[in-house]
Structure formats: C-alpha cells, structure tokens
Design a protein around this motif. Sequence first.
Motif, mmCIF file in Angstrom:
data_model
loop_
_atom_site.group_PDB
_atom_site.id
_atom_site.type_symbol
_atom_site.label_atom_id
_atom_site.label_comp_id
_atom_site.label_asym_id
_atom_site.label_seq_id
_atom_site.Cartn_x
_atom_site.Cartn_y
_atom_site.Cartn_z
ATOM 1 N N VAL A 159 0.851 -1.209 0.000
ATOM 2 C CA VAL A 159 0.000 0.000 0.000
ATOM 3 C C VAL A 159 0.883 1.254 0.000
ATOM 4 O O VAL A 159 0.608 2.223 -0.714
ATOM 5 C CB VAL A 159 -0.951 -0.003 1.219
ATOM 6 N N LEU A 192 -5.694 5.600 -0.975
ATOM 7 C CA LEU A 192 -5.459 4.502 -0.035
ATOM 8 C C LEU A 192 -4.068 4.633 0.587
ATOM 9 O O LEU A 192 -3.074 4.724 -0.132
ATOM 10 C CB LEU A 192 -5.584 3.161 -0.756
ATOM 11 N N ILE A 193 -4.008 4.661 1.909
ATOM 12 C CA ILE A 193 -2.731 4.779 2.619
ATOM 13 C C ILE A 193 -2.695 3.791 3.776
ATOM 14 O O ILE A 193 -3.708 3.203 4.136
ATOM 15 C CB ILE A 193 -2.509 6.212 3.179
ATOM 16 N N CYS A 194 -1.487 3.644 4.331
ATOM 17 C CA CYS A 194 -1.347 2.864 5.563
ATOM 18 C C CYS A 194 -0.976 3.853 6.661
ATOM 19 O O CYS A 194 0.031 4.553 6.544
ATOM 20 C CB CYS A 194 -0.252 1.819 5.385
#
Lengths: 239, 311
Positions: free
Chosen positions: B55, B115-117
């Motif tokens: 990710v 979308l990220i972590c």
Amino acid sequence: MAKFHSIFDIIGPVMIGPSSSHTAGAVRIGLASRAIFGETPENVQITFFGSFAHTYKGHGTDLALIGGLLGLSTANPDIRYAYDLAKETGMKVKIVTSQEKMKHPNTAEVRMTKGSRTVSVTGISTGGGSIDLVEIDGFNVHVHNDNPVILIFHMDRPGVIASVTRVIGQHRLNISQMEVSRKTKGKLALMLIATDGEIPDATLEEIAAVKHIVQIIDLSEIRREPNGTKALMAKGAAQ
Amino acid sequence: MRRVTTFAQIIRTCEEENWKLADYFLYQEMDWRQREGEDSSPEAILEKMEINLQVMESAAKEGIGGVQSYSGLTGYDATRLNAYRSEKAPLGKSIYLDAIVNAIAINEVNASMGLICATPTAGSCGVVPGILLAAREHLKLTRRQQLDFLITSGGCGLMIGNLASISGAEGGCQAEIGSASGMAAAALAEAAGGTPQASTNALAIALKGLLGLVCDPVASLVEVPCIKRNATGVVNAIASAEMALAGMQSRIPTDEVISAMHSVGQLMPSALRETALGGLALTPTARRYTRELKQTGKITWKERKGPLPSI
C-alpha cells in the motif's frame, strides 16, 4: 494499562485518507446503518453535526458515509466516487447540516427510507476510525465497534430477555454489555447485546425462534479492520 | 516472553540474546497473537506487513503521478518535487531528497482520499514509508529487511503510544509527526547496521528534535501544515539516525524522553491540539480558507498547477 498491543495498531490500518475520525469513522457509521437497514435504501438523509457539519466537505465525510451505505469498506478507493455510485445504484442522497449542539463533535444522523419503511441511525466517530452508535430508530443505545454486537428488536413482554440470555448462556458465550430500551410500554423494544466472542449463525437462529422476537441484526462485522471487510463487502453486494 | 515496558529493558534483552530490535518486536508480536488466539507464525506477521508495504509503494507512485486534495487546498507538490529532483537538484541528490519526495507524495494521496497505511496516523503516514522507500535504494535492502524496518518502526511506535501518545488531539503534532520521525529514525539506524542502543538513541534524538510541535490544522483539514511536516519528520529522522550511527548519544535516556513528550502533551493547551483554535489555523489566511470551504466546499489556491520555478 497499555493502549496498543500489536505493531499493526501502529503500522496500519490500511485506509482511505485523509482522517481516521472524519473518513474511516464515517464509512463505519455508513456500514453500520446499512447493516441495520438490511438493504440499500432508496432515499437517505444525512445530517451532520458539530465538527462534521463544519468540515465534512474538506474531509470527504459525505463521500465516506455514502460509501459505507453502499457497502464499501474503509479501504475501498471507490469511496471517492460515492455520489456517482449512489446514482447508479438508485440511492438518492440529501445532505443537511445542523447547528444543534450534540454531546460529541463528530456526530451524524442517517435517515434511510425504502417504500414506506424508515429507519434512523445516529453515530459518532470517536477517533482512530472507531465509532459508537447512540440512536437506532428512536431508541437510545451505546454500541461500540470494539465488541461483537447484536441488536434484537422484540415485543416488550415478560420473559423475553431471560429467554434470549438463556440461549446465549447455553452456548457458553459471555455477555460483556447489555442494554434494553423501549419507547412505549408493551410495544416494540430493543435489546442490545455485546459478547466477548462472535455469536455463531446457528445461535442467532435459535434466538430468532424465541417468542416475541421481531428482528435480529448482527453488527459484528462492522468492527473488523479493512483487511477483514472484504467479506462484508461481498455480503453487502449480494444483498 | 517477559513483557517489558522500557527501552532500557528491551536493549538489555537484545544484547543478552544478540537480537536486533526487529527480532525483539517480531517475537513480542508473535507472543501477543498467540495469547489472542490468532495465527502467531512469523510468516503470518510478515505477510500482513507485506500488504502494508505494498500500500505504501502504490501510494508513493500515485502521489508522484500527481493528486489533488478533495478540498483543493493542496496537491501536485510531489510531482513538482520529483521533477526538481530529476532536472535540477542544485543541492545534490541524496537520501534526504528521495525520502522527501516519497513522504510528500504519500501524504498528498492521503489528502486526496487515496489509499494509505497509517504510520502511526493518517496525517503522518508519509514519514516512515518515505524514508523506507528511499533507504531501500541507498542501502540495497532485501524485502525481509524492508519488512524488518516496518516491524522496528511499529514496535517503537507501540512504546511511544503506550508511554506517551500518538494522537494529535492528545499530544499535539509531536505525537504524530514527532512519533513517526522517532520510529523512522530508529528503523533507519538499524537498517544501516546500527545496534539497538544506536537505534534507540536515534529515536530519542528525533523525538527531542520535534518536542512541543503543535497540531494546528488549517480549516481543520489534514493538509496544511501536515503534508509538508511529513518532510520535516523525514529530515529530522535521517539526521537523528546519522548522529546515532556516528556514536552520538542522547544525554537524556530514551525512556525519559518519551515521558517528557507525554508531559509536554499534557501541558499543551487544547487550542493547539487538533482543535484548529490556535497557531496557523487562526491566521487571517487560514480563516479565509475556512470561510471559503464552508461556503463552497472548495478552497481556491491559484498556483497549484503552476510551472516549475526557474533557478
């Protein structure tokens, strides 16, 4: 007591930005509302209060909540296109902001309608993507997404609560929290049961067979992290 | 495995067992998962971390390609930086510049609803991966070493989160960018061959560098100053790792630095803890942005697609 236990509490969750409270939390309120309604509503009115009312546009809180109502997980990049998806699905959305002071700054009320059926849910985003539900269809509740929770709509009759908890106890499940509320004596009531472990489907069926039970809603899946929400998405798509 | 609560104990255990911090935190995770009844094999943990790493990689790529925030206030700065790096870079190409490009890219993706972590939070999600993705090129890290980088970061973040805070609303930006910077500094020092002692010195130096940093988000958005502060966290982390690798020691022990960070957070007025009631959030320009956002849902920032400045 330690607040965090796993390295994945720190490196993670995988989520759609920009804010765990204003985006991921809003998705979860949408998902919970959808689970309670049981299907995609035809009309939705979302009322934002407090900080949500002031900043929902910049945080995409509206997109996040609509995405949740459509069954998208907190890690689904399609949340950006939630308005288009709602249009395609035939779900009409109206966004309202309210200046009314609520107990919590990040509060949203979701009013869902299909045909003559209307259900309202009020949720608050408590931070880090966690949510509490504080109202379901006029009943005051305190649902936190940390524990598996089931909602049982039932007629307000003597013995119903005892019958339900007996079934749960017979299956060796421990109840960690329980709430009972009603609007009018002898009419529809709501029982909220949180358990330490998830309640298997067979047990739910057994509870459903108890006399005077109207409807059971399993909210267990809302609490799962995005990596586990695929099942929820598939379930949502199938409905 | 014995549960410990201080870095002093962790270092002692690592020295006795000849472990790296990554080993220690992996075993701790296995121990925790076993108690929770989850799959506690190293493979399961590494596999889960691999998803997070993927990710991070895709977010960096997406950000460099160019994204704009939902509010319109920020965007395209990673593209700008990347072009600057390949065309100009008058100050020289370095791990610093590479890490900044990644960090800005990833945090711009966060602001664009990509979308990220979270590492440890969404607002600070560019620091740890920003450095990792640059360090793996400069240090030629294997995939396993990259996952170890994240495990060390995560373990250090757990310590900070439990002894102080990783929430801007609780501890200000020092708890978000500061924590991320400390986590990344420790992991970078280890990836470059530093001992657990050196890594925790890097952590302490990095935390001290950003102690007291306030959380003052303009228009309550996770954009200004958050995105550029990810670059601040990056350079602070790399500098701290360099100092620690050179043998410099934090004169205040790491555990005490974390306690100090906790008390600074508690002393910080709530106006400077994510409420947007102080600091940059109350400047005349920030007030104008806030009004504009409330009225139209967008903020106009005219120069966002402008050409690169000539040097």
